[in-house]
Design a protein around this motif. Sequence first.
Motif, PDB file in Angstrom:
ATOM      1  N   GLY A  49       0.758  -1.236  -0.052  1.00 20.91           N
ATOM      2  CA  GLY A  49       0.182  -0.024   0.072  1.00 20.91           C
ATOM      3  C   GLY A  49       0.704   1.204  -0.013  1.00 20.91           C
ATOM      4  O   GLY A  49       0.275   2.289  -0.171  1.00 20.91           O
ATOM      5  N   ASN A 105      -0.798  -2.732  -4.914  1.00 20.68           N
ATOM      6  CA  ASN A 105      -2.259  -2.345  -4.522  1.00 20.68           C
ATOM      7  C   ASN A 105      -2.936  -3.030  -3.457  1.00 20.68           C
ATOM      8  O   ASN A 105      -3.052  -4.150  -3.454  1.00 20.68           O
ATOM      9  CB  ASN A 105      -3.210  -2.257  -6.037  1.00 20.68           C
ATOM     10  N   ASP A 107      -5.734  -2.774  -2.362  1.00 24.78           N
ATOM     11  CA  ASP A 107      -7.098  -3.304  -2.699  1.00 24.78           C
ATOM     12  C   ASP A 107      -7.311  -4.480  -3.334  1.00 24.78           C
ATOM     13  O   ASP A 107      -8.287  -5.172  -3.320  1.00 24.78           O
ATOM     14  CB  ASP A 107      -7.912  -2.181  -3.386  1.00 24.78           C
ATOM     15  N   SER A 110      -3.465  -9.026  -0.479  1.00 24.01           N
ATOM     16  CA  SER A 110      -3.349  -8.925   0.934  1.00 24.01           C
ATOM     17  C   SER A 110      -2.235  -9.484   1.125  1.00 24.01           C
ATOM     18  O   SER A 110      -1.394 -10.478   0.714  1.00 24.01           O
ATOM     19  CB  SER A 110      -4.372  -9.806   1.582  1.00 24.01           C
TER      20      SER A 110
END
Length: 264
Positions: A49, A105, A107, A110
């Motif tokens: 992120g 990213n 989103d 994970s």
Amino acid sequence: MNADDSRDANRPVHIAVLGPFEVHAGPVRVTVPGRRQQGMLAALALQSGRIVAAEQLIRAVWYDSPPRTATGQVQTGIWMLRTALVTAGAPSEVVQSHATGYRLNADLCSVDVAIYRARLASARAMHRRGWPDEAARLVRSAQDLWRGPALADIPHQGLRSCSMRLEEEHVAAVHYRASLELQLGRHEEVIPELFELVDHYPLRESLHADLMLALYRSGRQADALEVFHSVRRTLSEELGIDPGPVLRTLAQAILRQDSTLLPA
């Protein structure tokens, strides 16, 4: 990969660093090509992120001896990572390019260490609210993610400090859960884990203190005092020092069978 797999380009990516390095796109195990690309992806995952500068990726992979072509090799490595992920069915935007570096990213991807830290933060919040049982459950769920040692098969020297820091976080989490279990009166349950910890970290007095307390509360006064004598010998032989005041005070309380040591 079959035809159905190739048409599915929206599989969420999961990266695991709390043990051997693993990458999945949905149910598909992603083969990351080459140690260099694995190191780059691990470095990105540890800061998921956030933008990671190319210089940081270079240091992660080559530490203080990068080749003159390192910047170009990073660019090629990122392209290879994207290709491997997309081939496995991941979205093409998982690894993003920015003017100052690259970013995973969050989103679309994970990372187990982010989940691990979030569960521990939630556990501490529950503890502050007076719910130690729920806090202990959350710490256990975080520990379930640990397959350690972290980054076990990533050899890059530039990531060694990261793996050491993750190991420290893991030990702190295990110790925290043991303290919660003691608070909840589950002293017998934590004894095996505490014995394992003091074997691995023989100079950490706080771990020995929890083990002594767990043993005493389990009716094992002699064993609790033997733990004290053992750590006292180790500290003397290894560091030339005596146990600190917390351990000494606890040993004296165990000797006189102080009732305040027993759970309320």
